[in-house]
Design a protein around this motif. Structure first.
Motif, PDB file in Angstrom:
ATOM      1  N   GLU A  99       0.794  -1.122  -0.004  1.00 23.97           N
ATOM      2  CA  GLU A  99       0.148  -0.033  -0.051  1.00 23.97           C
ATOM      3  C   GLU A  99       0.984   1.381  -0.236  1.00 23.97           C
ATOM      4  OE1 GLU A  99      -2.956   2.606   0.313  1.00 23.97           O
ATOM      5  OE2 GLU A  99      -3.070   0.552  -0.501  1.00 23.97           O
ATOM      6  N   THR A 100       2.059   1.393   0.834  1.00 28.36           N
ATOM      7  CA  THR A 100       2.951   2.555   0.707  1.00 28.36           C
ATOM      8  C   THR A 100       3.283   2.635  -0.465  1.00 28.36           C
ATOM      9  OG1 THR A 100       3.266   2.184   3.263  1.00 28.36           O
ATOM     10  CG2 THR A 100       4.949   3.253   1.611  1.00 28.36           C
ATOM     11  N   LEU A 101       3.993   1.621  -1.191  1.00 25.44           N
ATOM     12  CA  LEU A 101       4.481   1.558  -2.724  1.00 25.44           C
ATOM     13  C   LEU A 101       3.348   2.199  -3.724  1.00 25.44           C
ATOM     14  CD1 LEU A 101       6.953  -1.478  -2.660  1.00 25.44           C
ATOM     15  CD2 LEU A 101       7.622   1.097  -2.389  1.00 25.44           C
ATOM     16  N   SER A 102       2.309   1.730  -3.520  1.00 23.87           N
ATOM     17  CA  SER A 102       1.223   2.020  -4.432  1.00 23.87           C
ATOM     18  C   SER A 102       1.042   3.682  -4.324  1.00 23.87           C
ATOM     19  CB  SER A 102      -0.232   1.254  -4.120  1.00 23.87           C
ATOM     20  OG  SER A 102       0.420  -0.175  -4.516  1.00 23.87           O
ATOM     21  N   ARG A 103       0.996   4.111  -2.982  1.00 19.26           N
ATOM     22  CA  ARG A 103       0.676   5.484  -2.847  1.00 19.26           C
ATOM     23  C   ARG A 103       1.620   6.429  -3.313  1.00 19.26           C
ATOM     24  NH1 ARG A 103      -2.453   7.147   2.621  1.00 19.26           N
ATOM     25  NH2 ARG A 103      -3.935   5.302   2.507  1.00 19.26           N
ATOM     26  N   LEU A 104       3.108   5.947  -3.257  1.00 17.69           N
ATOM     27  CA  LEU A 104       3.836   6.733  -3.737  1.00 17.69           C
ATOM     28  C   LEU A 104       4.166   6.547  -5.252  1.00 17.69           C
ATOM     29  CD1 LEU A 104       7.033   5.560  -1.147  1.00 17.69           C
ATOM     30  CD2 LEU A 104       6.155   7.908  -1.439  1.00 17.69           C
ATOM     31  N   ALA A 105       3.564   5.448  -5.680  1.00 19.41           N
ATOM     32  CA  ALA A 105       3.750   5.428  -7.185  1.00 19.41           C
ATOM     33  C   ALA A 105       2.692   6.254  -7.769  1.00 19.41           C
ATOM     34  CB  ALA A 105       3.485   3.827  -7.530  1.00 19.41           C
ATOM     35  N   ASP A 106       1.557   6.374  -7.360  1.00 15.98           N
ATOM     36  CA  ASP A 106       0.376   7.041  -7.632  1.00 15.98           C
ATOM     37  C   ASP A 106       0.921   8.787  -7.453  1.00 15.98           C
ATOM     38  OD1 ASP A 106      -0.808   4.874  -8.580  1.00 15.98           O
ATOM     39  OD2 ASP A 106      -1.985   4.911  -6.657  1.00 15.98           O
ATOM     40  N   GLY A 107       1.890   9.007  -6.876  1.00 11.34           N
ATOM     41  CA  GLY A 107       2.548  10.575  -6.287  1.00 11.34           C
ATOM     42  C   GLY A 107       1.789  10.862  -5.191  1.00 11.34           C
ATOM     43  N   ARG A 108       1.344   9.993  -4.369  1.00 14.03           N
ATOM     44  CA  ARG A 108       0.590  10.415  -3.067  1.00 14.03           C
ATOM     45  C   ARG A 108       1.717  10.257  -1.936  1.00 14.03           C
ATOM     46  NH1 ARG A 108      -4.349   7.154  -2.205  1.00 14.03           N
ATOM     47  NH2 ARG A 108      -3.241   5.515  -3.304  1.00 14.03           N
ATOM     48  N   ASN A 109       1.234  11.081  -0.873  1.00 12.60           N
ATOM     49  CA  ASN A 109       2.203  10.615   0.281  1.00 12.60           C
ATOM     50  C   ASN A 109       1.640   9.391   1.047  1.00 12.60           C
ATOM     51  OD1 ASN A 109       2.869  11.240   3.267  1.00 12.60           O
ATOM     52  ND2 ASN A 109       4.235  12.785   1.882  1.00 12.60           N
ATOM     53  N   PRO A 110       2.601   8.491   1.490  1.00 16.40           N
ATOM     54  CA  PRO A 110       2.170   7.635   2.476  1.00 16.40           C
ATOM     55  C   PRO A 110       1.222   7.879   3.779  1.00 16.40           C
ATOM     56  CG  PRO A 110       4.633   7.156   2.198  1.00 16.40           C
ATOM     57  CD  PRO A 110       4.298   8.627   1.721  1.00 16.40           C
TER      58      PRO A 110
END
Length: 594
Positions: A99-110
């Motif tokens: 989930e953390t990596l997916s957020r970063l991949a989408d340009g979102r903050n963890p």
């Protein structure tokens, strides 16, 4: 590591054939660093989900192999420990990291959508658990916070979240993980943290106690092994010494004892090398020439704050304490060892009687960890008048007894002690916190048991006392193991240790939100289980004094006195692995029979 042909030992103490295997593994991991650096954040998240599938498929073999290695038969009532302490933990961590990596991949903050506020002392506090519907069900009534070091602002917390995954192209080299020998999830979780928090590919040397788990790990972690992001090797102390000295490895992480840490960092403390080790320490010139992090255990307190407890409260919390000591036969760095209670509590005698009963009634099991027999013998020498209950020991420290050994020796065996202080309310709690900080060895985890009415009466004084506890995890009406199990919380010693005085270690692990500047994690749980927790929801005079927390959990499955703990632990792990509400409902119905 596979068996190697016999050969002449080298100066390092490692046979030529074994050394060649180790060097080959390091070379492959060096290639793997390039592969890892080339993967996008989205690809990394997908890879973790592939690992998750492999772990789920290996869960049954994992749990059964671990139980057998510890002498727990297929019918033993405590075999469920190996479901929760193995695949359950790893599955939760993989979900959270992905989930953390997916957020970063989408340009979102963890930390997007996660509540951040202030804790006492101007600290920033991240409400890091629960974050998913599954966690709200599986650990109903439990919450967790990560407190950051003073001076860390919410803005800087968000800016730092993600650690090395903010710059995925920057390699951290190849790291060495010296795996723990007591809990099967630890080596895997430590390897994942090296890969994700630090962008290091990982050479994992398992402890010899977990050699039988290596085939399971190889199946469960096959996607990482195939890409040369992970290599798993076996070996004795000579192999460990060869690897820690290897210049091609950029970092060492160890879960183990302070004595092992010191031997790695400064050299042997006995024999011909002891003088050189002492000189290096005195001069501040460590033998180890690379950074090291460590989780090394300690003596954990269980502070029992006096209050108006019912008979049911006394019985439940006595079983809670027995679990803190006896789970995994006491072979845990997070095992509670010293109960700190009030000599002035009017329920003192009733509580001690309940504690002795719960401690005696827990199922017997083998003391399987190497050296545990010697630890028990040492405890018997330290306290010859202790109460011996089958395979375990209860030490009641009287007014004229010396508590030094109990408070400074991590017995790593089923030895529980009781220390009494005078006072009640805030005075007692402050004295107990000071005693834990100043008299007990280590800073890894502290437990506090307090009824809701008493906690409410202390108001802000309670939070000030919790803030004063210098421990990396503080659990309120919970065991610190709940913090260990919650992947978005952090695990490690309280900041302040040094190479010269290592205490409970350096750095943190788990930390699936990849937070920087961590000080501690705080877990809060329900004082009363279901159905008595329903009283916290009732209106007016029907409401439990002080309110408290509602939970759907009856006696938790990790309690050593839970009659259905084995089947419930397996059911919760299978739900974590595959979902399915029907199976979960069946499991929760079994939990009601605990």
């Amino acid at each position: 590591m596979t068996s190697a042909p016999a050969s002449v030992p080298t100066a390092s103490g490692v046979d030529d054939a074994v050394r060649e295997q180790l060097d080959t593994a390091i070379s492959e991991l060096e290639e793997g660093t390039r592969t890892w650096s080339a993967l996008s954040l989205g690809q990394r998240a997908t890879l973790l989900r592939t690992v998750r599938t492999a772990v789920a498929a290996s869960a049954e073999e994992w749990a059964h192999t671990a139980a057998a290695s510890k002498g727990l038969s297929g019918s033993h009532p405590l075999r469920g420990e190996e479901w929760l302490a193995g695949p359950y933990n790893v599955l939760g961590a993989l979900d959270a990291y992905a989930e953390t990596l997916s957020r970063l991949a989408d340009g979102r903050n963890p930390l997007e959508g996660i509540r951040i506020d202030r804790a006492p002392g101007g600290r920033t506090r991240v409400h890091a658990f629960p974050l998913t519907g599954a966690d709200k069900i599986l650990l109903s009534g439990f919450t967790g916070e990560v407190w950051l070091t003073p001076g860390t602002t919410p803005r800087s917390a968000r800016a730092g979240a993600g650690l090395a995954q903010r710059t995925p192209q920057d390699s951290g080299g190849v790291g060495l993980v010296l795996g723990a020998g007591n809990v099967t999830a630890i080596p895997v979780l430590d390897a994942l943290y090296e890969l994700l928090a630090n962008n290091r590919t990982v050479l994992l040397k398992v402890n010899p106690t977990q050699d039988s788990l290596v085939p399971v790990f190889e199946h469960a972690l096959a996607p990482l092994i195939e890409l040369a992001l992970l290599r798993i090797v076996r070996g004795d102390g000579a192999v460990g010494a060869y690897l820690t000295a290897n210049k091609r490895l950029s970092h060492v992480h160890i879960t183990g004892s302070a004595a092992t840490f010191d031997a790695i960092t400064w050299g042997p403390s006995t024999g011909s090398g002891s003088a050189a080790s002492k000189r290096r320490r005195r001069e501040g010139r460590p033998l180890l020439k690379k950074p090291i992090t460590a989780e090394l255990g300690g003596v954990s307190p269980i502070i029992v704050v006096p209050g108006e407890w019912t008979d049911a409260d006394i019985t439940f919390q006595a079983e809670h304490i027995a679990t803190m000591r006896l789970q995994n036969c006491g072979h845990n760095c997070i095992a509670g060892q010293v109960v700190i209670m009030s000599s002035d509590w009017e329920l003192r005698d009733a509580f001690l009687a309940a504690l002795r009963s719960a401690y005696a009634r827990a199922p017997e099991r083998p003391m399987w960890y190497p050296g545990s027999d010697a630890h028990m013998k040492q405890a018997a020498l330290d306290y010859p008048d202790a109460l011996v209950l089958g395979d375990r020991m209860l030490v009641d420290i009287g007014p004229n007894d010396d508590a030094t050994a109990l408070q400074n020796t991590e017995y790593f065996a089923p030895v529980l002690g009781v220390v009494e202080l005078a006072g009640a309310g805030q005075d007692f709690l402050d004295a107990a916190v000071a005693h834990a900080n100043d008299q007990l060895e280590g800073t890894l985890g502290a437990n506090v048991l307090i009824d809701p009415a008493t906690q409410q009466s202390l108001d802000s004084g309670f939070e000030r006392a919790i803030t004063a506890l210098r421990y990396g995890t503080v659990a309120i009406n919970a065991w610190t193991a709940v913090g260990f199990t919650s992947p978005t919380l952090t695990w490690g010693a309280y900041p302040g240790s040094t190479l010269e005085k290592i205490g409970s270690g350096l750095g943190v692990v788990h930390n699936a939100l990849l937070l920087d500047n961590v000080e501690r994690s705080v877990v809060r749980g329900p004082f009363r289980p279901f159905p008595r927790s329903v009283g916290s929801l009732l209106p007016g005079p029907l409401r439990s004094p002080g309110g408290g927390r509602f939970t759907i959990l009856p006696k938790p499955p990790w309690f050593v006195t839970a009659r259905t703990g084995a089947v419930v632990s397996e059911g919760l792990t299978r739900f974590r692995a595959s979902g399915g509400m029907f199976g979960l409902v069946k499991t929760l119905l079994q939990a009601l029979r605990a």
